[in-house]
Every structure is written in structure tokens, then in C-alpha cells.
Design a protein around this motif. Structure first.
Motif, PDB file in Angstrom:
ATOM      1  N   GLY A   1      35.267  26.115  36.877  1.00 55.54           N
ATOM      2  CA  GLY A   1      36.991  26.530  36.864  1.00 55.54           C
ATOM      3  C   GLY A   1      37.405  27.100  34.736  1.00 55.54           C
ATOM      4  O   GLY A   1      38.509  27.327  35.243  1.00 55.54           O
ATOM      5  N   GLU A   2      36.436  27.215  34.470  1.00 58.61           N
ATOM      6  CA  GLU A   2      36.538  27.809  33.213  1.00 58.61           C
ATOM      7  C   GLU A   2      36.659  29.334  33.769  1.00 58.61           C
ATOM      8  O   GLU A   2      36.748  29.830  34.099  1.00 58.61           O
ATOM      9  N   ARG A   3      37.689  29.453  32.733  1.00 58.14           N
ATOM     10  CA  ARG A   3      37.615  31.268  32.737  1.00 58.14           C
ATOM     11  C   ARG A   3      37.709  31.804  31.636  1.00 58.14           C
ATOM     12  O   ARG A   3      36.945  31.658  29.993  1.00 58.14           O
ATOM     13  N   VAL A   4      36.659  33.266  32.334  1.00 57.17           N
ATOM     14  CA  VAL A   4      35.784  34.196  31.977  1.00 57.17           C
ATOM     15  C   VAL A   4      36.484  35.330  31.563  1.00 57.17           C
ATOM     16  O   VAL A   4      37.339  35.526  32.788  1.00 57.17           O
ATOM     17  N   TYR A   5      35.675  36.312  30.905  1.00 55.49           N
ATOM     18  CA  TYR A   5      36.615  37.997  30.979  1.00 55.49           C
ATOM     19  C   TYR A   5      35.496  38.258  31.088  1.00 55.49           C
ATOM     20  O   TYR A   5      33.990  38.665  30.309  1.00 55.49           O
ATOM     21  N   ILE A   6      35.335  39.360  32.437  1.00 55.58           N
ATOM     22  CA  ILE A   6      34.429  40.499  32.388  1.00 55.58           C
ATOM     23  C   ILE A   6      34.677  41.812  32.389  1.00 55.58           C
ATOM     24  O   ILE A   6      35.462  42.442  32.426  1.00 55.58           O
ATOM     25  N   THR A   7      33.573  42.294  31.456  1.00 55.58           N
ATOM     26  CA  THR A   7      34.196  43.912  30.640  1.00 55.58           C
ATOM     27  C   THR A   7      33.154  44.879  31.566  1.00 55.58           C
ATOM     28  O   THR A   7      32.031  45.280  32.015  1.00 55.58           O
ATOM     29  N   ILE A   8      34.362  45.562  33.006  1.00 58.88           N
ATOM     30  CA  ILE A   8      33.279  46.868  33.614  1.00 58.88           C
ATOM     31  C   ILE A   8      33.850  47.842  33.029  1.00 58.88           C
ATOM     32  O   ILE A   8      34.679  48.316  32.239  1.00 58.88           O
ATOM     33  N   ILE A   9      32.897  48.774  33.804  1.00 59.19           N
ATOM     34  CA  ILE A   9      32.909  50.193  33.805  1.00 59.19           C
ATOM     35  C   ILE A   9      33.178  51.194  35.499  1.00 59.19           C
ATOM     36  O   ILE A   9      32.794  50.418  36.045  1.00 59.19           O
ATOM     37  N   ARG A  10      34.773  51.500  35.875  1.00 54.92           N
ATOM     38  CA  ARG A  10      34.841  52.022  36.694  1.00 54.92           C
ATOM     39  C   ARG A  10      35.755  53.268  36.530  1.00 54.92           C
ATOM     40  O   ARG A  10      36.454  53.145  35.533  1.00 54.92           O
ATOM     41  N   HIS A  11      34.910  54.708  36.606  1.00 59.09           N
ATOM     42  CA  HIS A  11      35.500  55.863  36.971  1.00 59.09           C
ATOM     43  C   HIS A  11      35.450  56.362  35.288  1.00 59.09           C
ATOM     44  O   HIS A  11      36.094  56.870  35.132  1.00 59.09           O
ATOM     45  N   GLY A  12      34.350  55.536  35.053  1.00 55.12           N
ATOM     46  CA  GLY A  12      33.916  55.645  33.417  1.00 55.12           C
ATOM     47  C   GLY A  12      34.858  55.430  32.462  1.00 55.12           C
ATOM     48  O   GLY A  12      35.183  55.551  31.233  1.00 55.12           O
ATOM     49  N   LYS A  13      36.008  54.667  32.786  1.00 55.78           N
ATOM     50  CA  LYS A  13      36.986  54.399  32.053  1.00 55.78           C
ATOM     51  C   LYS A  13      36.799  52.347  31.849  1.00 55.78           C
ATOM     52  O   LYS A  13      36.625  52.012  32.882  1.00 55.78           O
ATOM     53  N   GLU A  14      37.059  51.550  30.792  1.00 52.18           N
ATOM     54  CA  GLU A  14      36.525  50.155  30.595  1.00 52.18           C
ATOM     55  C   GLU A  14      37.732  49.240  30.957  1.00 52.18           C
ATOM     56  O   GLU A  14      38.930  49.998  31.072  1.00 52.18           O
ATOM     57  N   LYS A  15      37.392  48.532  31.758  1.00 52.31           N
ATOM     58  CA  LYS A  15      38.511  47.451  31.742  1.00 52.31           C
ATOM     59  C   LYS A  15      37.932  45.949  32.002  1.00 52.31           C
ATOM     60  O   LYS A  15      36.766  45.927  32.111  1.00 52.31           O
ATOM     61  N   VAL A  16      38.592  44.903  31.342  1.00 53.17           N
ATOM     62  CA  VAL A  16      38.493  43.884  31.810  1.00 53.17           C
ATOM     63  C   VAL A  16      39.340  42.692  32.702  1.00 53.17           C
ATOM     64  O   VAL A  16      40.301  43.078  32.736  1.00 53.17           O
ATOM     65  N   VAL A  17      38.650  42.075  33.161  1.00 53.31           N
ATOM     66  CA  VAL A  17      38.605  41.208  34.743  1.00 53.31           C
ATOM     67  C   VAL A  17      38.223  40.167  34.386  1.00 53.31           C
ATOM     68  O   VAL A  17      37.575  39.522  34.048  1.00 53.31           O
ATOM     69  N   SER A  18      38.871  38.973  34.250  1.00 52.21           N
ATOM     70  CA  SER A  18      39.089  37.580  33.969  1.00 52.21           C
ATOM     71  C   SER A  18      39.463  36.807  35.773  1.00 52.21           C
ATOM     72  O   SER A  18      39.665  37.075  36.675  1.00 52.21           O
ATOM     73  N   LEU A  19      38.592  35.265  35.256  1.00 54.67           N
ATOM     74  CA  LEU A  19      37.905  34.912  36.671  1.00 54.67           C
ATOM     75  C   LEU A  19      38.189  33.203  36.125  1.00 54.67           C
ATOM     76  O   LEU A  19      37.691  33.574  35.343  1.00 54.67           O
ATOM     77  N   LYS A  20      38.081  32.651  37.808  1.00 54.16           N
ATOM     78  CA  LYS A  20      37.333  31.445  37.121  1.00 54.16           C
ATOM     79  C   LYS A  20      35.730  30.890  37.781  1.00 54.16           C
ATOM     80  O   LYS A  20      36.611  31.275  39.302  1.00 54.16           O
ATOM     81  N   MET A  21      35.037  30.456  37.218  1.00 53.25           N
ATOM     82  CA  MET A  21      34.137  29.734  38.165  1.00 53.25           C
ATOM     83  C   MET A  21      34.676  28.992  39.496  1.00 53.25           C
ATOM     84  O   MET A  21      35.337  27.697  39.215  1.00 53.25           O
ATOM     85  N   ALA A  22      33.606  29.162  39.627  1.00 54.96           N
ATOM     86  CA  ALA A  22      33.277  28.287  41.119  1.00 54.96           C
ATOM     87  C   ALA A  22      31.620  27.379  41.186  1.00 54.96           C
ATOM     88  O   ALA A  22      31.618  27.528  40.036  1.00 54.96           O
ATOM     89  N   ASN A  23      31.779  26.614  41.543  1.00 54.11           N
ATOM     90  CA  ASN A  23      30.402  25.797  41.514  1.00 54.11           C
ATOM     91  C   ASN A  23      29.282  26.470  42.518  1.00 54.11           C
ATOM     92  O   ASN A  23      29.862  26.895  43.463  1.00 54.11           O
ATOM     93  N   ARG A  24      28.717  26.524  41.419  1.00 54.59           N
ATOM     94  CA  ARG A  24      27.266  27.901  42.336  1.00 54.59           C
ATOM     95  C   ARG A  24      26.347  26.577  43.604  1.00 54.59           C
ATOM     96  O   ARG A  24      25.830  27.642  44.357  1.00 54.59           O
ATOM     97  N   LYS A  25      26.997  25.544  44.053  1.00 54.96           N
ATOM     98  CA  LYS A  25      26.433  24.841  44.961  1.00 54.96           C
ATOM     99  C   LYS A  25      27.195  25.220  46.333  1.00 54.96           C
ATOM    100  O   LYS A  25      26.606  25.177  47.525  1.00 54.96           O
ATOM    101  N   TRP A  26      28.579  25.486  46.121  1.00 54.13           N
ATOM    102  CA  TRP A  26      29.065  25.686  46.901  1.00 54.13           C
ATOM    103  C   TRP A  26      28.803  27.428  47.832  1.00 54.13           C
ATOM    104  O   TRP A  26      28.386  27.724  49.334  1.00 54.13           O
ATOM    105  N   TYR A  27      27.443  27.948  47.498  1.00 59.00           N
ATOM    106  CA  TYR A  27      27.129  29.850  47.824  1.00 59.00           C
ATOM    107  C   TYR A  27      25.890  29.205  47.493  1.00 59.00           C
ATOM    108  O   TYR A  27      24.992  30.076  48.690  1.00 59.00           O
ATOM    109  N   LEU A  28      24.848  28.841  47.444  1.00 65.13           N
ATOM    110  CA  LEU A  28      23.794  28.538  47.062  1.00 65.13           C
ATOM    111  C   LEU A  28      23.408  27.170  47.733  1.00 65.13           C
ATOM    112  O   LEU A  28      21.904  26.972  47.133  1.00 65.13           O
ATOM    113  N   GLY A  29      23.877  26.498  48.201  1.00 70.90           N
ATOM    114  CA  GLY A  29      23.215  25.610  48.901  1.00 70.90           C
ATOM    115  C   GLY A  29      21.765  25.276  49.696  1.00 70.90           C
ATOM    116  O   GLY A  29      22.382  26.483  50.474  1.00 70.90           O
ATOM    117  N   SER A  30      21.690  24.313  50.210  1.00 73.23           N
ATOM    118  CA  SER A  30      20.874  24.785  51.438  1.00 73.23           C
ATOM    119  C   SER A  30      20.810  24.809  52.937  1.00 73.23           C
ATOM    120  O   SER A  30      20.220  25.918  53.280  1.00 73.23           O
TER     121      SER A  30
END
Length: 433
Positions: A302-331
Motif C-alpha cells: 500500500g506504500e506509494r512509490v515513485y519510479i523514474t523511467i526513460i521512454r523515447h529518450g525522455k525521463e518521466k516519473v510514475v507513481s504506484l501503490k505496492m501490492a502484496n508479494r504473496k498475491w503474485y509469487l505464492g506457490s
């Protein structure tokens, strides 16, 4: 992952260099003409139709490139062939010129029949605890694949649902390194796995189709941190080498390349796409896939994090809220859809002012941190009156509509907010088990 599974990682990387690698036989270049742009704007994912004439050497799965004059402007992959016509999909676009009919397409094809595949050397076979089988690279295998020597082991089988399968490992990949241990043969791999089992953190260096690729996996049974507190973004990334940096018009290799996106994950519900280059995570530089894994694992659900990316040569900041790791990497991964809201019925009168034909409404009373709903800004107090433009006839109907939606499928949640109708687009996540 977004539109492609982890296997697409290898396809993307194999064509990011300016000239595809072909081994074990002599080749020649053959050409065709784009007759029409079938679907898309010419960017990645666009399908095009090509006149390939009577050339029988071109086959499904072949990689090629589109040129305007002497310059390559895009790379493509053949997906079907019908007589003298082929359909291809754009996998990399240089964004120099728009793809249009009349442009030339080129392919490298064998001018001799390929050599028969060597038979496996079963004497050197090793069945790993990670769910895949390997054997030593013999002289015949090295010669067939164009390897400089016999160092490494070749994967001969990957069990469905295993760690190897979830990593995206495939039959034919060459394992050259596990963490800091060089792998020359099956004995080396067996010893390296023993060492890694103590920590549960696996980092494989793989050779495939002329490229080195890194796969990272944290064994959920071995990671000491409480997984309930670990965040998850939902991206598969690849280290940027010199060739990839050149193809992306970067001055120097930096960051990590997004090569896949988990359907319905936080990354899938924000403005992140394949071929974006992640260079920072909350203003901390990211240079290796392991950097991103470590930083994401230390973030809370649920923490909001900020990810800086390069797309087509330009920098951009995208924010998202973290999901529970177990939802995706469970057995065991659930196949049921997940929106991430708690609701209560607020109106069920079939003759009420907001309802027709017995449909009912729900007020959102809670949002799961890091869920798809959390990442598209659904809010407490929003009134859901339709799901994907369909009326909701009961509480069970709403649950069924969400659960039966395919993971990663985009839907519209029709809501009322402060008396106004709002349509919110969301990609459905994976229901926690």
C-alpha cells in the motif's frame, strides 16, 4: 505480464540489437513489401501484412526489420503465413519514421537445410530441485548453437508450475552462472544450488540466441522477511547492455529494461509499459535487476512509490501503490479475478430512482492496499452501479462478475462520485488465496 509472458523477454532482447544473430548455417537476406497496416498506429504491437512472394524460406517466428531507405526503423516477428502473404507484429519501433504500406521488410534465412539437432547426452543429466532438468553442453551441442566452448549446462525440460517455470526458464537455455558461481557442467550447478539453498535467492545468468539474460528469484520458503510486509510492483526486468542501450538511443548503459508486466499488477494499472527503462526507485538509482528486487521487497504493501523511467529518450516519473508479494509469487496462483474493494448494498428496490430491472448498487467501504482498485483511485464512498457497463442484480452477481473476469483484463467500473457518473478503467488483478 502485459500482453506477453516472461517468454517474451527473450524475444524482445533478441531483436533489440541492430542485426539478429544467426548461427550454424550460411544465410542470405530476402525481402518483402508491406501491403497494409492491419491494426495499430505503427508502434509496438501493430500488425502488418507483407507480400513475401514465392520465398519458401520465410517461416512463422522469423524475425525481420523494416527499412526506409537505408535505415532500419522497426523490428518485426512473423506470426502467420498464407501463400505469398505473411502477417507480422511490430516488436521494436525506433520512432524514426511511421510504418506504412510500401516500405521494405527484410529477413535473414538459411540457404542450407539446418543440421539435425544433437541427441541429448543422458549420462550427464541432472534433475534439479527447482523443477528443471539439465545436461552438460557437448561438443555437438556447442557447435549446433554456435557456442565458443562447452562451458555451461543446457536445460532439457522445465516442469509446469515449478520455480524454473515461474522464472521463465525454457528448454534450450544455457545456464552459465548461478549467483557468483560459474557453471561449467552439471556438477558445478549441483554444488552452486546447494550453496544458494541456504539463502533462497537465485540469480541465473542465461545464454540464449546470442544474448546473456539474468533471471532473479527469491524462494518464498527461504526469504527470512515476513512476506506479508513485502511490496510488489509486477515487472520483469533485464539489465541494460551496450547493444540494448544503442538500440534505445541511450548514451550509456544505465537502469533496467522492463521486458514483461504481470497482468493485473500495480505496474499494469499505471503508465508503465514494456521497453521502459527504470533508472530510479524513490530517487535511488537502479542499475541491476537485483537493485529493484531489493528496493521493492523493502517497501510496504500500500506504500506509494515513485519510479523514474526513460521512454523515447525522455525521463518521466510514475507513481504506484505496492501490492502484496504473496498475491503474485505464492506457490499456487489463483485464476480468479480481484478488484480489491469491500462494499455494502445501499439500494435494492427495483423501483427505486437509480435502478432498473432489479439491479442494485454498492458503496465502497474499504480498499485493499496496493490492489487494482487502489492503483486506479477508486475511493471509499464511491457508489458502484454497473460493472463493465453491465447491471448488477445481486451481491453474489457482483462477486461472480469480478471473479470470472480474466486476470489482466481491462474493465470499466461505473460509479457515482459526488452525484456525478464516472467511468474508471482498471485491469483486474489476481485473487489472493
Amino acid at each position: 505480464m502485459k500482453s506477453m509472458r516472461i517468454f517474451a523477454l527473450l524475444g524482445i532482447i533478441s531483436i533489440l540489437v541492430l542485426s539478429p544473430v544467426y548461427v550454424a548455417s550460411k544465410t542470405k537476406t530476402v525481402s518483402g513489401i508491406i501491403t497494409s497496416v492491419e491494426a495499430g498506429s505503427g508502434s509496438v504491437g501493430t500488425t502488418i501484412k507483407i507480400n513475401i512472394g514465392s520465398n519458401k524460406k520465410i517461416k512463422e517466428g522469423d524475425l525481420g526489420w523494416v527499412t526506409k531507405g537505408d535505415e532500419a526503423i522497426a523490428y518485426i516477428k512473423i506470426i502467420s503465413i498464407h501463400g505469398n502473404s505473411a502477417v507480422a507484429v511490430v516488436t521494436v519501433h525506433q520512432h524514426i519514421e511511421k510504418i506504412t504500406s510500401g516500405l521494405s521488410v527484410h529477413f535473414k534465412v538459411d540457404i542450407h537445410d539446418p543440421k539435425p539437432k544433437p541427441k541429448p547426452d543422458t549420462k550427464a543429466e541432472l534433475i534439479t530441485k527447482l523443477g528443471f532438468t539439465v545436461e552438460n553442453v557437448t561438443d555437438s551441442i556447442a557447435k549446433y548453437l554456435g557456442l565458443p566452448d562447452t562451458n555451461g549446462v543446457i536445460i532439457t525440460h522445465v516442469k509446469s508450475g515449478s520455480i524454473g517455470s515461474r522464472l521463465g526458464l525454457k528448454k534450450g537455455f544455457i545456464i552459465q552462472k548461478l549467483n557468483d558461481s560459474k557453471i561449467r557442467n552439471t556438477a558445478d550447478l549441483k554444488q552452486a544450488i546447494k550453496k544458494v539453498e541456504k539463502t533462497g535467492n537465485y540469480r541465473f545468468s542465461i545464454w540464449h540466441d546470442g544474448h546473456s539474460v539474468t533471471f532473479v528469484y527469491n524462494d518464498l520458503e527461504k526469504v527470512k522477511k515476513d512476506l506479508d510486509d513485502e511490496g510488489y510492483i509486477g515487472v520483469v526486468v533485464q539489465k541494460i547492455n551496450t547493444e540494448i542501450a544503442m538500440s534505445l538511443k541511450m548514451e550509456n548503459p544505465r537502469g533496467v529494461l522492463i521486458s514483461g508486466i504481470e497482468p493485473g499488477s500495480p505496474a499494469d494499472n499505471v503508465d508503465l509499459i514494456e521497453c521502459d527503462v527504470i533508472i530510479k526507485y524513490n530517487d535511488i538509482e537502479v542499475n541491476e535487476p537485483s537493485d529493484l528486487v531489493r528496493l521493492a521487497s523493502n517497501s510496504k504493501i500500500g506504500e506509494r512509490v515513485y519510479i523514474t523511467i526513460i521512454r523515447h529518450g525522455k525521463e518521466k516519473v510514475v507513481s504506484l501503490k505496492m501490492a502484496n508479494r504473496k498475491w503474485y509469487l505464492g506457490s499456487s496462483k489463483s485464476k480468479k479475478g480481484f478488484l480489491g474493494v469491500d462494499c455494502k448494498v445501499i439500494y435494492s428496490d427495483p423501483f427505486g430512482p437509480f435502478t432498473k430491472s432489479g439491479s442494485i448498487r454498492f458503496e465502497i467501504t474499504g480498499i485493499f492496499p496496493g490492489s487494482p482498485a487502489d492503483n486506479v483511485n477508486l475511493q471509499r464512498g464511491d457508489i458502484i452501479y454497473k460493472f463493465n457497463n453491465k447491471k448488477i442484480e445481486s451481491s453474489d452477481d457482483f462477486k461472480t462478475l469480478v471473479a470470472n473476469t480474466k486476470v489482466g483484463e481491462g474493465v470499466v467500473v461505473n460509479i457515482l462520485r459526488e452525484g456525478k457518473k464516472v467511468d474508471i478503467y482498471v485491469k483486474i488483478g489476481r485473487k489472493p488465496e
